[in-house]
Scaffold this motif. Structure first.
Motif, short mmCIF file in Angstrom:
data_model
loop_
_atom_site.label_atom_id
_atom_site.label_comp_id
_atom_site.label_asym_id
_atom_site.label_seq_id
_atom_site.Cartn_x
_atom_site.Cartn_y
_atom_site.Cartn_z
N GLY A 100 0.86 -1.18 0.00
CA GLY A 100 0.00 0.00 0.00
C GLY A 100 0.89 1.23 0.00
N LEU A 101 1.82 1.26 0.95
CA LEU A 101 2.77 2.37 0.98
C LEU A 101 3.73 2.28 -0.20
N ASN A 102 4.11 1.05 -0.58
CA ASN A 102 4.98 0.90 -1.74
C ASN A 102 4.22 1.22 -3.04
N ALA A 103 2.95 0.83 -3.07
CA ALA A 103 2.12 1.16 -4.24
C ALA A 103 1.92 2.67 -4.35
N PHE A 104 1.70 3.32 -3.22
CA PHE A 104 1.55 4.78 -3.19
C PHE A 104 2.83 5.43 -3.69
N PHE A 105 3.97 4.95 -3.24
CA PHE A 105 5.28 5.47 -3.63
C PHE A 105 5.45 5.42 -5.16
N THR A 106 5.21 4.24 -5.72
CA THR A 106 5.48 4.04 -7.15
C THR A 106 4.41 4.63 -8.05
N TYR A 107 3.15 4.26 -7.80
CA TYR A 107 2.11 4.56 -8.78
C TYR A 107 1.46 5.93 -8.58
N THR A 108 1.50 6.46 -7.37
CA THR A 108 0.94 7.79 -7.13
C THR A 108 2.00 8.87 -7.17
N ILE A 111 5.04 7.79 -10.59
CA ILE A 111 4.37 7.76 -11.91
C ILE A 111 3.29 8.83 -12.01
N GLY A 112 2.47 8.96 -10.95
CA GLY A 112 1.36 9.91 -10.99
C GLY A 112 1.80 11.36 -10.88
N GLU A 113 2.63 11.68 -9.87
CA GLU A 113 3.07 13.06 -9.65
C GLU A 113 4.26 13.43 -10.54
N PHE A 162 -6.97 -0.75 -4.31
CA PHE A 162 -5.91 -0.20 -5.15
C PHE A 162 -4.83 -1.25 -5.42
N ILE A 163 -4.41 -1.96 -4.38
CA ILE A 163 -3.40 -3.01 -4.53
C ILE A 163 -3.92 -4.13 -5.42
N ALA A 164 -5.18 -4.50 -5.23
CA ALA A 164 -5.78 -5.56 -6.06
C ALA A 164 -5.81 -5.15 -7.53
N LEU A 165 -6.14 -3.89 -7.80
CA LEU A 165 -6.16 -3.39 -9.18
C LEU A 165 -4.78 -3.52 -9.82
N ILE A 166 -3.74 -3.17 -9.07
CA ILE A 166 -2.38 -3.28 -9.58
C ILE A 166 -2.06 -4.74 -9.89
N MET A 406 -9.51 5.87 -4.62
CA MET A 406 -8.11 5.39 -4.63
C MET A 406 -7.81 4.58 -5.88
N PRO A 407 -8.58 3.52 -6.18
CA PRO A 407 -8.28 2.77 -7.41
C PRO A 407 -8.68 3.52 -8.67
N LEU A 408 -9.79 4.29 -8.64
CA LEU A 408 -10.26 4.95 -9.85
C LEU A 408 -9.34 6.07 -10.32
N THR A 409 -8.67 6.74 -9.37
CA THR A 409 -7.74 7.82 -9.74
C THR A 409 -6.29 7.37 -9.67
N TYR A 410 -6.10 6.10 -9.30
CA TYR A 410 -4.75 5.55 -9.16
C TYR A 410 -3.94 6.36 -8.15
N SER A 411 -4.61 6.79 -7.09
CA SER A 411 -3.94 7.64 -6.11
C SER A 411 -4.56 7.47 -4.72
#
Length: 456
Positions: A100-108, A111-113, A162-166, A406-411
């Protein structure tokens, strides 16, 4: 002195000096356990959470971090903080980079910011520092007290989705679709099909409470992927195990703290801190209660010390090249086996360190083999929804927005923002001002400012 206490002392006096030292240091007798029980508990916890060794480097690699360095940083960060919990806090709890924290780091964040991974590591370090300050000053308690229970529960559920979507994306089960934004991939292809089989196998292992089930799932699906030609096959012994330890030279002390500050990633740091605070606190409370580490009045022993250790560990993790750390709910498997002291955590730390020598093997594990684990972890995080009451729409709507955005905005940060802003607005509009803690106003304003200045 009681007869029972006399017998315990007598038995201890017949043990070698190092046995008595271990007993006293970890309070084994006091907590009703022994060395054998603690070692078995440590092995059990390690098997349950060892999938992070494989999954975390893959997620960090998506952020541009070199895979070998990410692998080494994941293990060293886990070992460092777990040793703190073992030797300083004396908890039967192992710590590792948080899902979750690692997903936030990478994808939000990356990649996102659009931040570099070095700047993102700087934000992780600052969040650890902020978390440490909040803990030692007692502000942490005020924040935890002030944030509404429905939103606390929604955070975990949203991160789970969010993690499941990834996981579904990595497996090729969910793909981009021009007409519908997302759609179903070709599940007749080997990759997605193997991932689906992996989800079913992992679910079966979880239902049967098989120790190390998630790690075993990765192994089975990797073998299937090799037979199907989706993954490469090791050519020899040197492709499986190496006696040269992988290096984290490419990531060690590469965090860009000044870059994080100059970029103005206040919302990013804030989100890291909030997610880490609630997720870690909730997990620690559950684990320590399960281990019987509560006083007569229900107060958890050394909880502040544990939170301080975690924050120090997060700063160290950023310095090594990994993300914020968390207590893993999988520790409950070891506690169920009788783990009650830091000796359990010490065992896990040793096994994490030992896994460094299996770095070559990790390179052969495809994403379709780790994707099922992400989906299962996401499913496990849905349990928090049981704590949400659906009889008040001023709670239901913010909870819903937190979870789905969270999953819909990837953030994860965007989900938090929608949740807090809608909660404050609905409570004010319906005159329920007494239900709004001052900290909620502060968080809401912070997120509004973040959107106004161009945050997303």
């Amino acid at each position: 002195m009681s007869k029972q206490a006399d017998e315990i002392i007598k038995k201890k006096s017949n043990k070698p000096d190092y046995h008595r030292f271990v007993d006293r240091f970890f309070k084994l007798t006091e907590r009703g356990t022994n060395v054998k029980t603690e070692l078995i508990a440590g092995l059990t916890s390690f098997l349950a959470m060892s999938y992070i060794i494989i999954v975390n480097p893959m997620i960090l690699a998506d952020a541009g971090i070199p895979h070998e360095a990410a692998f080494a940083a994941t293990i060293y960060a886990s070992v460092f903080c777990t040793l703190l919990f073992a030797l300083w806090v004396n908890y039967p709890v192992a710590i590792a980079p948080g899902m979750g924290l690692n997903a936030f780091f990478t994808y939000t964040v990356v990649i996102g910011e659009g931040l570099s991974w070095q700047t993102a590591l700087g934000a992780v370090f600052i969040s650890g520092l902020v978390f440490f300050i909040l803990t030692v000053t007692g502000i942490r308690a005020k924040i935890v007290e002030g944030v509404p229970v429905p939103l606390k529960s929604a955070i975990g559920v949203g991160i789970g989705l969010f993690i499941a979507l990834i996981g579904f994306q990595n497996a090729g089960i969910v793909v981009a679709n021009e007409s519908t934004v997302v759609g179903l991939g070709d599940v007749t292809k080997a990759g997605p099909l193997i991932a689906i089989i992996g989800i079913i196998i992992a679910g079966f292992f979880m239902a049967k409470n098989i120790k190390g089930g998630l790690l075993l799932t990765i192994g089975i699906t990797t073998v299937l992927a090799m037979f199907a030609g989706v993954a490469a096959v090791p050519g020899g012994f040197s492709d499986v195990i190496s006696f040269s330890v992988p290096s984290m030279a490419e990531t060690f002390m590469q965090m860009d703290i000044l870059g994080a500050i100059s970029y103005g990633v206040i919302a990013v740091i804030f989100s890291f801190t909030i997610v880490e605070l609630f997720d870690n606190l909730a997990t620690l409370i559950g684990l320590t209660k399960k281990a019987g580490l509560t006083d007569e009045d229900g107060k958890i022993q050394d909880l502040d010390k544990a939170l301080q250790a975690d924050s120090v560990g997060t700063m160290a993790s950023a310095a090594f090249g990994s993300t914020a750390l968390n207590a893993y709910v999988e520790n409950a498997t070891g506690i169920s086996e009788g783990g009650r002291t830091g000796l359990t955590a010490l065992t896990v730390a040793f096994l994490f360190l030992l896994s460094l020598f299996f770095a070559p093997l990790v390179g052969f594990i495809p994403s379709v083999a780790t994707a099922p684990i992400l989906v299962i972890v996401g499913a496990l995080m849905l349990t928090e929804i049981a704590n949400i009451k659906f009889d008040d729409y001023t709670n239901v709507i913010p909870v819903f927005l937190t979870i789905v955005m969270m999953p819909l905005t990837y953030s994860i940060a965007t989900g938090l923002a929608f949740g807090f802003i809608s909660y404050t607005a609905l409570k004010m509009m319906t005159g329920k001002f007494k239900e709004i803690h001052w900290i909620v106003y502060f968080i809401t304003v912070a997120f509004i400012i973040h959107f106004v200045v161009g945050g997303h």
